[in-house]
Design a protein around this motif. Structure first.
Motif, short mmCIF file in Angstrom:
data_model
loop_
_atom_site.label_atom_id
_atom_site.label_comp_id
_atom_site.label_asym_id
_atom_site.label_seq_id
_atom_site.Cartn_x
_atom_site.Cartn_y
_atom_site.Cartn_z
N UNK A 80 0.87 -1.18 0.00
CA UNK A 80 0.00 0.00 0.00
C UNK A 80 0.90 1.23 0.00
N UNK A 81 0.82 2.04 -1.05
CA UNK A 81 1.66 3.22 -1.19
C UNK A 81 0.98 4.43 -0.57
N UNK A 82 1.65 5.05 0.39
CA UNK A 82 1.13 6.24 1.06
C UNK A 82 1.89 7.45 0.56
N UNK A 83 1.17 8.43 0.02
CA UNK A 83 1.81 9.64 -0.49
C UNK A 83 2.13 10.60 0.65
N UNK A 84 2.99 11.56 0.37
CA UNK A 84 3.36 12.56 1.37
C UNK A 84 2.12 13.31 1.86
N UNK A 85 1.28 13.74 0.92
CA UNK A 85 0.11 14.53 1.28
C UNK A 85 -0.91 13.72 2.06
N UNK A 86 -1.13 12.47 1.67
CA UNK A 86 -2.14 11.66 2.36
C UNK A 86 -1.73 11.39 3.80
N UNK A 87 -0.42 11.22 4.05
CA UNK A 87 0.04 10.97 5.41
C UNK A 87 -0.05 12.22 6.27
N UNK A 88 0.20 13.38 5.68
CA UNK A 88 0.05 14.63 6.44
C UNK A 88 -1.40 14.81 6.87
N UNK A 89 -2.31 14.67 5.90
CA UNK A 89 -3.73 14.85 6.20
C UNK A 89 -4.23 13.79 7.19
N UNK A 90 -3.78 12.55 6.99
CA UNK A 90 -4.18 11.48 7.90
C UNK A 90 -3.66 11.70 9.30
N UNK A 91 -2.41 12.17 9.40
CA UNK A 91 -1.82 12.42 10.73
C UNK A 91 -2.52 13.56 11.43
N UNK A 92 -2.83 14.62 10.71
CA UNK A 92 -3.55 15.75 11.31
C UNK A 92 -4.91 15.31 11.85
N UNK A 93 -5.61 14.48 11.08
CA UNK A 93 -6.91 13.97 11.52
C UNK A 93 -6.75 13.07 12.74
#
Length: 260
Positions: free
Chosen positions: A197-210
């Motif tokens: 499962x490839x996690x992009x830089x942006x998706x991890x930032x948004x996911x971490x903030x949530x």
């Protein structure tokens, strides 16, 4: 990087780490019970940038060029247990525009062949503890190995960081691309071969903030981390602590009811 002078790219994760290092330079970020390492945000950020520079130097000119190409993906294996060296290598790989492929420190050779072969990884990195196994995998899989090597304490004792301006064009820094991959995590493979499962830089930032909105994690907190770092749960906790500025205590090697 030159001596204790270090430029920090103005992009997610590094902007956060820079702010933590500026506001609370002597606050402990990582306590590693296995190795006994305690590192401040200043020490951690310096090691990340230093290892990123060393990592890039080990790559061929062709692969370095791929790091600058928005249409290319450069995967780099990460062989380490949850701890200080794992986190340094994780962010060092990110710092040069590479995509981490985390694996457990004693991953079976055939598993490693599958994980690294599926994404055509160009390099294998390892912690000092996993170096011997890394050498064995490097030989059997025909892939170069880069092993964590701590910087002299005299280097980061007086480290000074400068946040690069967004518009600056430093040829030594890989341009930030929010859609580029940050990490490739493999599933457990319960219903078949593990799937990446490839996690992009942006998706991890948004996911971490949530994630942080629900955890309410802050710089006054300590997170006890006793999970494997190559699993999504353990991976998420590391990013959450790094973003929030909380102390991350890796305690799997000593965790027990009595210790707790």
């Amino acid at each position: 990087m030159t001596g204790a002078q270090a430029q920090v790219a103005q992009q997610p994760w590094f902007t956060q780490l820079f702010q933590h290092a500026q506001k609370t330079p002597n606050q402990t970020f990582i306590c590693d019970s296995r190795t006994g390492i305690e590192a401040t945000f200043t020490e951690f950020l310096y090691e990340v940038l230093a290892h990123g520079a060393r990592l890039k130097e080990t790559l061929s000119q062709d692969i370095q060029a791929r790091l600058y190409d928005p249409n290319e993906e450069v995967f780099i294996g990460l062989l380490a247990g949850a701890g200080f060296e794992y986190v340094v290598l994780l962010f060092a790989i990110y710092s040069i525009g590479g995509i981490s492929v985390p694996m457990r420190a004693h991953v079976h050779s055939e598993e490693a062949r599958y994980f690294l072969g599926a994404c055509n990884a160009v390099l294998l990195t390892s912690s000092q503890e996993a170096a011997e196994h890394g050498e064995s995998l490097s030989t059997s899989l025909g892939i170069d190995l880069f092993t964590f090597s701590p910087s002299p304490a005299t280097e980061y004792a007086n480290a000074q960081f400068t946040l690069m301006h967004e518009s600056s064009k430093d040829p030594s820094k890989t341009p930030y691309n929010p859609t580029r991959g940050f990490a490739l995590l493999y599933t457990s493979g319960t219903t078949g071969p593990p799937k990446g499962a490839l996690y992009t830089c942006n998706s991890l930032v948004l996911g971490t903030q949530s994630y942080l909105d629900r955890l309410s994690l802050s710089i006054t907190d300590t997170w006890l981390h006793q999970m494997p770092a190559h699993w999504k749960g353990g991976f998420d906790f590391i990013l959450a602590a790094a973003y929030a500025g909380a102390c991350l205590e890796f305690c799997s090697s000593v965790f027990s009811p009595t210790w707790f």
